[in-house]
Design a protein around this motif. Structure first.
Motif, PDB file in Angstrom:
ATOM      1  N   ALA A   1       0.806  -1.218   0.000  1.00  0.00           N
ATOM      2  CA  ALA A   1       0.000   0.000   0.000  1.00  0.00           C
ATOM      3  C   ALA A   1       0.844   1.275   0.000  1.00  0.00           C
ATOM      4  CB  ALA A   1      -0.935   0.007   1.197  1.00  0.00           C
ATOM      5  N   CYS A   2       2.085   1.170   0.374  1.00  0.00           N
ATOM      6  CA  CYS A   2       2.930   2.358   0.499  1.00  0.00           C
ATOM      7  C   CYS A   2       3.972   2.383  -0.606  1.00  0.00           C
ATOM      8  CB  CYS A   2       3.620   2.373   1.862  1.00  0.00           C
ATOM      9  SG  CYS A   2       2.482   2.303   3.241  1.00  0.00           S
ATOM     10  N   THR A   3       3.716   3.180  -1.594  1.00  0.00           N
ATOM     11  CA  THR A   3       4.662   3.325  -2.698  1.00  0.00           C
ATOM     12  C   THR A   3       4.797   4.807  -3.018  1.00  0.00           C
ATOM     13  OG1 THR A   3       2.934   3.107  -4.364  1.00  0.00           O
ATOM     14  CG2 THR A   3       4.081   1.085  -3.721  1.00  0.00           C
ATOM     15  N   THR A   4       5.754   5.100  -3.845  1.00  0.00           N
ATOM     16  CA  THR A   4       5.984   6.472  -4.256  1.00  0.00           C
ATOM     17  C   THR A   4       6.432   6.486  -5.707  1.00  0.00           C
ATOM     18  OG1 THR A   4       7.267   8.478  -3.824  1.00  0.00           O
ATOM     19  CG2 THR A   4       8.364   6.389  -3.345  1.00  0.00           C
ATOM     20  N   ASP A   5       6.200   7.571  -6.367  1.00  0.00           N
ATOM     21  CA  ASP A   5       6.680   7.736  -7.739  1.00  0.00           C
ATOM     22  C   ASP A   5       8.043   8.420  -7.765  1.00  0.00           C
ATOM     23  OD1 ASP A   5       4.316   6.664  -8.720  1.00  0.00           O
ATOM     24  OD2 ASP A   5       3.343   8.626  -8.903  1.00  0.00           O
ATOM     25  N   VAL A   6       8.530   8.782  -6.585  1.00  0.00           N
ATOM     26  CA  VAL A   6       9.763   9.552  -6.460  1.00  0.00           C
ATOM     27  C   VAL A   6      10.888   8.640  -5.985  1.00  0.00           C
ATOM     28  CG1 VAL A   6      10.827  11.539  -5.324  1.00  0.00           C
ATOM     29  CG2 VAL A   6       8.392  11.585  -5.884  1.00  0.00           C
ATOM     30  N   ALA A   7      12.050   8.761  -6.586  1.00  0.00           N
ATOM     31  CA  ALA A   7      13.215   7.983  -6.164  1.00  0.00           C
ATOM     32  C   ALA A   7      13.592   8.346  -4.723  1.00  0.00           C
ATOM     33  CB  ALA A   7      14.394   8.254  -7.096  1.00  0.00           C
ATOM     34  N   LYS A   8      14.091   7.381  -4.007  1.00  0.00           N
ATOM     35  CA  LYS A   8      14.435   7.554  -2.590  1.00  0.00           C
ATOM     36  C   LYS A   8      15.258   8.813  -2.331  1.00  0.00           C
ATOM     37  CE  LYS A   8      17.189   5.071   0.837  1.00  0.00           C
ATOM     38  NZ  LYS A   8      17.842   3.786   1.098  1.00  0.00           N
ATOM     39  N   ASP A   9      16.291   9.031  -3.110  1.00  0.00           N
ATOM     40  CA  ASP A   9      17.181  10.176  -2.887  1.00  0.00           C
ATOM     41  C   ASP A   9      16.541  11.520  -3.224  1.00  0.00           C
ATOM     42  OD1 ASP A   9      19.151   8.454  -1.994  1.00  0.00           O
ATOM     43  OD2 ASP A   9      20.147   8.333  -3.937  1.00  0.00           O
ATOM     44  N   ASP A  10      15.398  11.496  -3.901  1.00  0.00           N
ATOM     45  CA  ASP A  10      14.721  12.735  -4.288  1.00  0.00           C
ATOM     46  C   ASP A  10      13.497  13.046  -3.426  1.00  0.00           C
ATOM     47  OD1 ASP A  10      16.577  13.128  -6.342  1.00  0.00           O
ATOM     48  OD2 ASP A  10      15.381  11.929  -7.751  1.00  0.00           O
ATOM     49  N   LEU A  11      13.201  12.205  -2.448  1.00  0.00           N
ATOM     50  CA  LEU A  11      12.032  12.416  -1.595  1.00  0.00           C
ATOM     51  C   LEU A  11      12.184  13.689  -0.763  1.00  0.00           C
ATOM     52  CD1 LEU A  11      11.529   8.768  -0.299  1.00  0.00           C
ATOM     53  CD2 LEU A  11       9.939  10.029  -1.766  1.00  0.00           C
TER      54      LEU A  11
ATOM     55  N   SER B   1      12.811   0.961  -1.956  1.00  0.00           N
ATOM     56  CA  SER B   1      13.596   0.190  -2.924  1.00  0.00           C
ATOM     57  C   SER B   1      13.874   0.993  -4.183  1.00  0.00           C
ATOM     58  CB  SER B   1      12.847  -1.097  -3.286  1.00  0.00           C
ATOM     59  OG  SER B   1      11.748  -0.791  -4.132  1.00  0.00           O
ATOM     60  N   LYS B   2      14.701   0.438  -5.037  1.00  0.00           N
ATOM     61  CA  LYS B   2      14.994   1.081  -6.334  1.00  0.00           C
ATOM     62  C   LYS B   2      13.745   1.154  -7.199  1.00  0.00           C
ATOM     63  CE  LYS B   2      19.854  -0.087  -6.373  1.00  0.00           C
ATOM     64  NZ  LYS B   2      20.938  -0.832  -6.979  1.00  0.00           N
ATOM     65  N   LYS B   3      12.758   0.298  -6.894  1.00  0.00           N
ATOM     66  CA  LYS B   3      11.485   0.332  -7.623  1.00  0.00           C
ATOM     67  C   LYS B   3      10.457   1.181  -6.875  1.00  0.00           C
ATOM     68  CE  LYS B   3      12.223  -4.033  -9.932  1.00  0.00           C
ATOM     69  NZ  LYS B   3      11.727  -5.373 -10.228  1.00  0.00           N
ATOM     70  N   ASN B   4      10.930   1.985  -5.907  1.00  0.00           N
ATOM     71  CA  ASN B   4      10.102   2.947  -5.158  1.00  0.00           C
ATOM     72  C   ASN B   4       9.045   2.297  -4.276  1.00  0.00           C
ATOM     73  OD1 ASN B   4      11.646   4.883  -6.417  1.00  0.00           O
ATOM     74  ND2 ASN B   4      10.129   5.276  -7.999  1.00  0.00           N
ATOM     75  N   LYS B   5       9.309   1.091  -3.801  1.00  0.00           N
ATOM     76  CA  LYS B   5       8.396   0.419  -2.878  1.00  0.00           C
ATOM     77  C   LYS B   5       8.948   0.550  -1.467  1.00  0.00           C
ATOM     78  CE  LYS B   5       6.585  -2.646  -6.310  1.00  0.00           C
ATOM     79  NZ  LYS B   5       6.251  -3.958  -6.733  1.00  0.00           N
ATOM     80  N   VAL B   6       8.053   0.787  -0.518  1.00  0.00           N
ATOM     81  CA  VAL B   6       8.455   0.919   0.880  1.00  0.00           C
ATOM     82  C   VAL B   6       8.683  -0.469   1.463  1.00  0.00           C
ATOM     83  CG1 VAL B   6       7.757   1.733   3.153  1.00  0.00           C
ATOM     84  CG2 VAL B   6       7.208   3.071   1.132  1.00  0.00           C
ATOM     85  N   ARG B   7       9.800  -0.602   2.166  1.00  0.00           N
ATOM     86  CA  ARG B   7      10.157  -1.870   2.802  1.00  0.00           C
ATOM     87  C   ARG B   7      10.325  -1.659   4.296  1.00  0.00           C
ATOM     88  NH1 ARG B   7      11.297  -5.727  -0.773  1.00  0.00           N
ATOM     89  NH2 ARG B   7      11.793  -5.147  -2.913  1.00  0.00           N
ATOM     90  N   LYS B   8       9.693  -2.541   5.059  1.00  0.00           N
ATOM     91  CA  LYS B   8       9.810  -2.471   6.517  1.00  0.00           C
ATOM     92  C   LYS B   8      11.229  -2.853   6.917  1.00  0.00           C
ATOM     93  CE  LYS B   8       6.233  -5.193   6.628  1.00  0.00           C
ATOM     94  NZ  LYS B   8       5.220  -6.130   7.097  1.00  0.00           N
TER      95      LYS B   8
END
Length: 194
Positions: free
Chosen positions: A23-33, A121-128
């Motif tokens: 349920a928790c994803t983003t369209d933004v790369a981790k380093d750009d959040l 992740s590199k695919k913009n998925k949130v990982r616990k």
């Protein structure tokens, strides 16, 4: 050779990426959040993180949830395998910890810090990620070589992870002038007055 294999096995079990939180994803790369985006991802995953950490009734894995936050949102990535960290501090530690002193004496015995963690992740998925603890104990025991801190880690499903205290203190020891504690980024620090 056996020691090298054991260290590698430990690192894999502690730092391997768990399944992504759908349920928790983003369209933004981790380093750009942005900070707001990081806060939104944390709010999205927070209840599931806490439920998982507390599921096996490990020491303080439920109690920390009522402690005071030391930051307004998760801090930027860096240590702890480039995860986002949200720090909570028990009453014994809060006032002293939130002074964020670069030069300090020892924290009071009984101080406990908890750090929730998650990653993107590199695919913009949130990982616990794991829940990290530091507990300040009295001098003279087994923790003395580690600044009288006992380190603990629980995986996202609440299972205590076997760790070597030296493994954690090898990094935390770099903060000797801060009693082996790292602090949240200045822009997110919660002060005593807050």
């Amino acid at each position: 050779m056996r020691l090298l294999f054991s260290s590698a096995a430990f690192a894999l079990t502690m730092f391997a990426a768990p399944a992504a939180h759908a349920a928790c994803t983003t369209d933004v790369a981790k380093d750009d959040l942005t900070g707001e985006q990081v806060a939104a991802l944390y709010e999205c995953i927070k209840s599931e993180l806490r439920e998982g950490y507390a599921s096996q009734a490990g020491e303080n894995t439920k109690e920390y949830q009522s402690w005071k936050a030391a930051a307004t949102r998760p801090a930027a990535v860096g240590v702890h395998c480039n995860r986002f960290l949200m720090t909570y501090v028990n009453d014994t530690a809060f006032e002293e910890y939130t002074r964020y002193s670069e030069e300090r004496g020892a924290m009071p015995v009984g101080s406990i810090l908890a750090k929730e963690s998650f990653n993107v992740s590199k695919k913009n998925k949130v990982r616990k990620g794991p829940l990290f603890f530091m507990t300040k104990v009295a001098a003279g025991g087994d923790a003395e070589p580690f600044g009288n801190w006992v380190y603990g880690v629980f995986n996202p499903k609440g299972k205590a992870q076997k760790i070597k205290q030296k493994f954690c203190h090898d990094c935390h020891g770099n903060y000797d002038e801060q009693d082996a504690m790292g602090y949240p980024d200045e822009e997110v620090r919660m002060g005593v007055a807050n």
